[in-house]
Write a protein that holds these residues in place. Structure first.
Motif, PDB file in Angstrom:
ATOM      1  N   LYS A 124     -53.405   2.893  -9.220  1.00  0.00           N
ATOM      2  CA  LYS A 124     -54.681   2.767  -9.920  1.00  0.00           C
ATOM      3  C   LYS A 124     -55.563   1.675  -9.320  1.00  0.00           C
ATOM      4  N   ASN A 125     -55.101   1.094  -8.208  1.00  0.00           N
ATOM      5  CA  ASN A 125     -55.856   0.038  -7.530  1.00  0.00           C
ATOM      6  C   ASN A 125     -56.127  -1.152  -8.449  1.00  0.00           C
ATOM      7  N   GLN A 126     -55.135  -1.484  -9.285  1.00  0.00           N
ATOM      8  CA  GLN A 126     -55.252  -2.612 -10.205  1.00  0.00           C
ATOM      9  C   GLN A 126     -54.633  -3.858  -9.574  1.00  0.00           C
ATOM     10  N   ARG A 127     -55.033  -4.981 -10.072  1.00  0.00           N
ATOM     11  CA  ARG A 127     -54.517  -6.264  -9.585  1.00  0.00           C
ATOM     12  C   ARG A 127     -53.029  -6.388  -9.906  1.00  0.00           C
ATOM     13  N   LEU A 128     -52.274  -6.836  -8.922  1.00  0.00           N
ATOM     14  CA  LEU A 128     -50.845  -7.084  -9.124  1.00  0.00           C
ATOM     15  C   LEU A 128     -50.661  -8.446  -9.781  1.00  0.00           C
ATOM     16  N   PHE A 144     -34.209  -4.319  -6.486  1.00  0.00           N
ATOM     17  CA  PHE A 144     -35.613  -4.404  -6.896  1.00  0.00           C
ATOM     18  C   PHE A 144     -36.485  -4.740  -5.690  1.00  0.00           C
ATOM     19  N   LEU A 145     -36.077  -5.756  -4.931  1.00  0.00           N
ATOM     20  CA  LEU A 145     -36.860  -6.181  -3.764  1.00  0.00           C
ATOM     21  C   LEU A 145     -36.990  -5.060  -2.738  1.00  0.00           C
ATOM     22  N   ASN A 146     -35.906  -4.331  -2.488  1.00  0.00           N
ATOM     23  CA  ASN A 146     -35.962  -3.211  -1.546  1.00  0.00           C
ATOM     24  C   ASN A 146     -36.948  -2.143  -2.008  1.00  0.00           C
ATOM     25  N   ARG A 147     -36.898  -1.812  -3.286  1.00  0.00           N
ATOM     26  CA  ARG A 147     -37.806  -0.794  -3.814  1.00  0.00           C
ATOM     27  C   ARG A 147     -39.247  -1.306  -3.874  1.00  0.00           C
ATOM     28  N   TYR A 148     -39.393  -2.569  -4.231  1.00  0.00           N
ATOM     29  CA  TYR A 148     -40.720  -3.196  -4.290  1.00  0.00           C
ATOM     30  C   TYR A 148     -41.428  -3.061  -2.942  1.00  0.00           C
ATOM     31  N   GLU A 149     -40.702  -3.335  -1.869  1.00  0.00           N
ATOM     32  CA  GLU A 149     -41.303  -3.269  -0.536  1.00  0.00           C
ATOM     33  C   GLU A 149     -41.752  -1.855  -0.176  1.00  0.00           C
ATOM     34  N   GLY A 150     -41.131  -0.842  -0.780  1.00  0.00           N
ATOM     35  CA  GLY A 150     -41.551   0.531  -0.551  1.00  0.00           C
ATOM     36  C   GLY A 150     -42.726   0.949  -1.419  1.00  0.00           C
ATOM     37  N   ILE A 151     -43.008   0.184  -2.459  1.00  0.00           N
ATOM     38  CA  ILE A 151     -44.075   0.517  -3.409  1.00  0.00           C
ATOM     39  C   ILE A 151     -45.380  -0.189  -3.074  1.00  0.00           C
ATOM     40  N   VAL A 152     -45.278  -1.467  -2.732  1.00  0.00           N
ATOM     41  CA  VAL A 152     -46.475  -2.290  -2.531  1.00  0.00           C
ATOM     42  C   VAL A 152     -46.805  -2.349  -1.043  1.00  0.00           C
ATOM     43  N   GLN A 177     -48.200  -3.339   2.599  1.00  0.00           N
ATOM     44  CA  GLN A 177     -48.275  -4.654   3.244  1.00  0.00           C
ATOM     45  C   GLN A 177     -49.671  -5.257   3.197  1.00  0.00           C
ATOM     46  N   ASP A 178     -50.701  -4.415   3.189  1.00  0.00           N
ATOM     47  CA  ASP A 178     -52.062  -4.938   3.259  1.00  0.00           C
ATOM     48  C   ASP A 178     -52.604  -5.439   1.919  1.00  0.00           C
ATOM     49  N   LEU A 179     -51.838  -5.289   0.842  1.00  0.00           N
ATOM     50  CA  LEU A 179     -52.278  -5.804  -0.456  1.00  0.00           C
ATOM     51  C   LEU A 179     -51.858  -7.260  -0.613  1.00  0.00           C
ATOM     52  N   ARG A 180     -52.557  -7.960  -1.501  1.00  0.00           N
ATOM     53  CA  ARG A 180     -52.166  -9.322  -1.860  1.00  0.00           C
ATOM     54  C   ARG A 180     -50.873  -9.229  -2.673  1.00  0.00           C
ATOM     55  N   HIS A 181     -49.836  -9.828  -2.166  1.00  0.00           N
ATOM     56  CA  HIS A 181     -48.534  -9.746  -2.825  1.00  0.00           C
ATOM     57  C   HIS A 181     -48.326 -10.893  -3.801  1.00  0.00           C
ATOM     58  N   PRO A 182     -47.614 -10.627  -4.887  1.00  0.00           N
ATOM     59  CA  PRO A 182     -47.275 -11.707  -5.810  1.00  0.00           C
ATOM     60  C   PRO A 182     -46.324 -12.704  -5.146  1.00  0.00           C
ATOM     61  N   VAL A 183     -46.347 -13.919  -5.644  1.00  0.00           N
ATOM     62  CA  VAL A 183     -45.323 -14.892  -5.293  1.00  0.00           C
ATOM     63  C   VAL A 183     -44.081 -14.470  -6.072  1.00  0.00           C
TER      64      VAL A 183
END
Length: 135
Positions: A53-57, A75-83, A85-91
């Motif tokens: 939905k192009n919403q802020r993470l 979780f981390l492995n799946r997260y990397e497949g969802i988000v 690379q070009d988006l601002r990633h959460p800390v």
């Protein structure tokens, strides 16, 4: 330090830990919204929906390692497949009771993990994290 961040999420299978950590975050007034997830899959679904939905993470994710079904590493492995690379990633901060040195080393070497922190989260630790990564 009032509402420096938009959103923090907590991912931990312990309802008691989530409740306690949510209270710490709310009392510290470092963000506008804090959401706790007892299941990593629910957090992944939320993140996937936000991307679609192009919403802020979220600005900050506190992640437990030892959880049933989907642990922190999965979780981390799946997260990397969802988000993308070009988006601002959460800390992402690993928040764990694990005393296993390999967990700490693995967290430090993981590309998506910013830091490792021992439970419980305190107001001082939270303020330090916010000051260090969001100043």
């Amino acid at each position: 330090m009032t509402n420096k961040l938009e959103k923090i999420i907590l991912i931990d299978d312990s309802g008691a830990d989530n409740y306690y950590h949510q209270m710490i975050v709310e009392k510290a007034k470092v963000c506008k919204m804090v959401t706790a997830y007892d299941h990593a899959g629910d957090a992944l679904n939320m993140l996937g929906d936000a991307v679609k939905k192009n919403q802020r993470l979220p600005d900050l994710i506190f992640l437990d390692i030892n959880m049933p079904v989907i642990d922190g590493w999965e979780f981390l492995n799946r997260y990397e497949g969802i988000v993308p690379q070009d988006l601002r990633h959460p800390v992402i901060i690993i928040l764990s009771t694990s005393v296993n040195p390999s967990d700490h080393e693995r967290a430090e070497s993981h590309p998506s993990v910013t830091a490792y922190c021992n439970k419980p989260l305190s107001a001082d630790k939270l303020r330090d994290i916010v000051d260090q990564y969001f100043s």
